[in-house]
Design an enzyme around this catalytic site. Structure first.
Site, PDB file in Angstrom:
ATOM      1  N   ARG A 165       3.308  14.258  13.608  1.00 29.70           N
ATOM      2  CA  ARG A 165       4.074  13.862  12.415  1.00 29.70           C
ATOM      3  C   ARG A 165       4.119  15.088  11.512  1.00 29.70           C
ATOM      4  NH1 ARG A 165       1.674   8.173  10.438  1.00 29.70           N
ATOM      5  NH2 ARG A 165       3.532   8.082   9.140  1.00 29.70           N
ATOM      6  N   ASP A 207       8.289   0.689  10.789  1.00 27.63           N
ATOM      7  CA  ASP A 207       7.040  -0.065  10.634  1.00 27.63           C
ATOM      8  C   ASP A 207       7.159  -1.530  11.062  1.00 27.63           C
ATOM      9  OD1 ASP A 207       5.456   1.988   9.811  1.00 27.63           O
ATOM     10  OD2 ASP A 207       5.517   1.500   7.681  1.00 27.63           O
ATOM     11  N   CYS A 212      -0.950  11.946  14.868  1.00 23.94           N
ATOM     12  CA  CYS A 212      -1.159  10.539  14.658  1.00 23.94           C
ATOM     13  C   CYS A 212      -1.309   9.898  16.029  1.00 23.94           C
ATOM     14  CB  CYS A 212       0.066  10.009  13.959  1.00 23.94           C
ATOM     15  SG  CYS A 212      -0.199   8.478  13.148  1.00 23.94           S
ATOM     16  N   ARG A 216      -6.785  -1.365   7.493  1.00 16.69           N
ATOM     17  CA  ARG A 216      -6.150  -0.282   6.731  1.00 16.69           C
ATOM     18  C   ARG A 216      -4.903  -0.777   6.010  1.00 16.69           C
ATOM     19  NH1 ARG A 216      -3.821   3.984   9.974  1.00 16.69           N
ATOM     20  NH2 ARG A 216      -2.918   4.284   7.943  1.00 16.69           N
ATOM     21  N   LYS A 223       0.843  -1.208   0.000  1.00 12.31           N
ATOM     22  CA  LYS A 223       0.000   0.000   0.000  1.00 12.31           C
ATOM     23  C   LYS A 223       0.871   1.249   0.000  1.00 12.31           C
ATOM     24  CE  LYS A 223      -0.971   1.047   4.849  1.00 12.31           C
ATOM     25  NZ  LYS A 223      -0.572   2.431   5.061  1.00 12.31           N
ATOM     26  N   ASN A 224       1.963   1.223   0.773  1.00 13.04           N
ATOM     27  CA  ASN A 224       2.801   2.426   0.857  1.00 13.04           C
ATOM     28  C   ASN A 224       3.516   2.726  -0.459  1.00 13.04           C
ATOM     29  OD1 ASN A 224       2.040   2.834   3.457  1.00 13.04           O
ATOM     30  ND2 ASN A 224       3.923   2.083   4.389  1.00 13.04           N
TER      31      ASN A 224
END
Ligand code: UD1
Length: 426
Positions: free
Chosen positions: A123, A309, A118, A401, A22-23
């Site tokens: 951020r 992550d 966030c 998500r 997704k990123n």
């Protein structure tokens, strides 16, 4: 709202295919607006963040068709007229802020909501804005919105150094400059695979970018870009998450397929020190859990350093290593929402500043837990799969998500995960 009920202490055995990232997909989706004809992206995952971004694109007038059964996304930018990304969508997902670079780069104007904080703290986007100003954009803040304007419709050129290196700012600056008049230099640019993929796609569209994959990107603006058909990369964070899942129970042995081991950076090197049997065969990674997991400390860093992550998942794994280890996050100093929940499951972890110290090995015991962000939530799923008894993981919309078919993929290799509606009110 859904929750997972996970029956723990189950070894994992079998194959897990990796979905598209997704990123990596979202910057390419924004880039599609820069072209004069449609762009087709293959291997786009079916995730909430992608659906949100589709809606962000649609608001501008772009036509977006998602062939979900084949994971193919087509974006036609021919009818873009509304140069705005509203708060209601940007607040759901920070990547919507890429609309600033894309709309400014293509139309010379943009109104994009500031993304805000966030779950794990502020951020900032100051570097995005400073960079755009350095390149000649007029940037104003108005009622929570950034209003960008390129005098004469196009950015004129300039040189900007990112300090610290930022994935998001590098992407926004690329989007804003490739279709412009001037010559630009981005120094200390991010080298993440997501940035490299975006550069490759932009080059295929006709952009002039030098230094792809290095810390200095030189862009020579062009008048026109054409839509392209491209293959999105596999998700390296999903890959790392399943590698970790595969070594936490001593009887686990899994093969991760459709991935790119060369994009794992330091994560792979550190993983090899765990005493697990790790073998790479082209696009497959085979991992077999050791009888004793070695403690291994990590510090997050920009790519190819250990990714922020994956630090929450690593922390969960370290609760099962024989001995002490630490996890330090230098990218986001307070990304530790998962720690109190892991402690409730029986982990021995203390946090001091941006470092978590883990004392293993501690048996974990099922409980009700919940988290406030994507990677923290998946770290609780990992813990639940090796805990004794039953764990209820609440608020799994965070997982939806960012992990495609998570419970299906894990159930296929032996996990016992059930998605149920959570009737308890928050
Ligand atoms: C970061 C991660 C990315 C991950 C994402 C979501 C890094 C370098 N980036 O990306 O891999 O997918 O979180 O979890 O690991 N910063 C500023 N001003 C800015 C922009 C950033 O000070 O305008 C700082 C941030 O606070 C952070 C660092 O720069 O400390 C890196 O930020 P950036 O890469 O932009 O973060 P994300 O795009 O959120």
């Amino acid at each position: 709202m859904d929750k997972f009920i996970i029956k723990g202490n189950t070894p994992l055995q079998g194959e897990i295919p990796i979905s598209g990232s997704k990123n990596a997909a979202m910057p390419v989706m924004a880039a599609a607006l820069l072209a004069d004809s449609p762009t087709v992206i293959h291997a786009v995952p079916q995730l909430e963040d992608i659906y949100t971004f589709n809606n962000v694109l649609r608001i501008t007038g772009a036509q977006v068709d998602f062939d979900e059964s084949n994971n193919i996304l087509t974006i036609d930018p021919s009818h873009v007229t509304h140069l705005e990304a509203p708060y209601e969508l940007v607040r759901k997902m920070r990547a919507s802020f890429y609309m600033l670079g894309a709309l400014l780069g293509r139309y010379g104007r943009a109104k994009v909501s500031l993304p805000g904080g966030c779950a794990w703290g502020p951020r900032p986007v100051d570097l995005h804005l400073k960079g755009l100003r350095t390149f000649g954009a007029e940037i104003e803040l108005d009622n929570g919105y950034v209003i960008g304007n390129a005098p004469d419709g196009k950015l004129q050129g300039g040189s900007f150094r990112l300090d610290p290196s930022s994935v998001g700012a590098t992407i926004n600056l690329l989007l804003a400059t490739v279709r412009s008049k001037g010559q630009f230099k981005i120094e200390n640019a991010a080298r993440e695979p997501d940035v490299v993929q975006l550069c490759n796609v932009l080059q295929k569209m006709g952009a002039q970018i030098e230094g792809v994959g290095t810390k200095t990107l030189a862009i020579d603006g062009v008048d026109q870009l054409e839509g392209v058909e491209v293959q999105n990369a596999p998700d390296r964070i999903e890959t790392g998450t399943f590698m970790i899942a595969g070594v936490m129970h001593p009887e686990s042995e899994i093969t991760i397929t459709q991935t790119r081991p060369d994009e794992l950076g330091d994560f792979l090197d550190t993983f090899k020190n765990l005493n697990a049997d790790t073998r790479i065969d082209g696009s497959k990674i085979h991992v077999k859990a050791p009888s004793t997991l070695h403690p291994e400390s990590i510090e997050t860093a920009v790519y190819p350093g250990f990714p922020t992550d994956l630090q929450a998942q690593w922390t969960t794994m370290m609760t099962q290593a024989e001995g002490a280890s630490s996890v330090t996050d230098h990218i986001y100093n307070d990304r530790f929402n998962h720690i109190p929940e892991l402690v409730r499951l029986g982990a021995s972890i203390t946090v001091n500043g941006n470092t978590a110290r883990i004392q293993g090995k501690t048996p974990l015991q099922g409980a009700t837990v919940m988290s406030t962000d994507l990677r923290a939530s998946v770290s609780l799923v990992l813990a639940a799969m090796i805990a004794n008894g039953e764990t209820h993981v609440k608020r799994i919309y965070h997982l939806d998500r960012g992990y495609e078919d998570l419970e299906q993929k894990l159930t296929n290799v032996g996990a016992e995960i059930q998605r149920v509606q959570d009737t308890e009110q928050p």
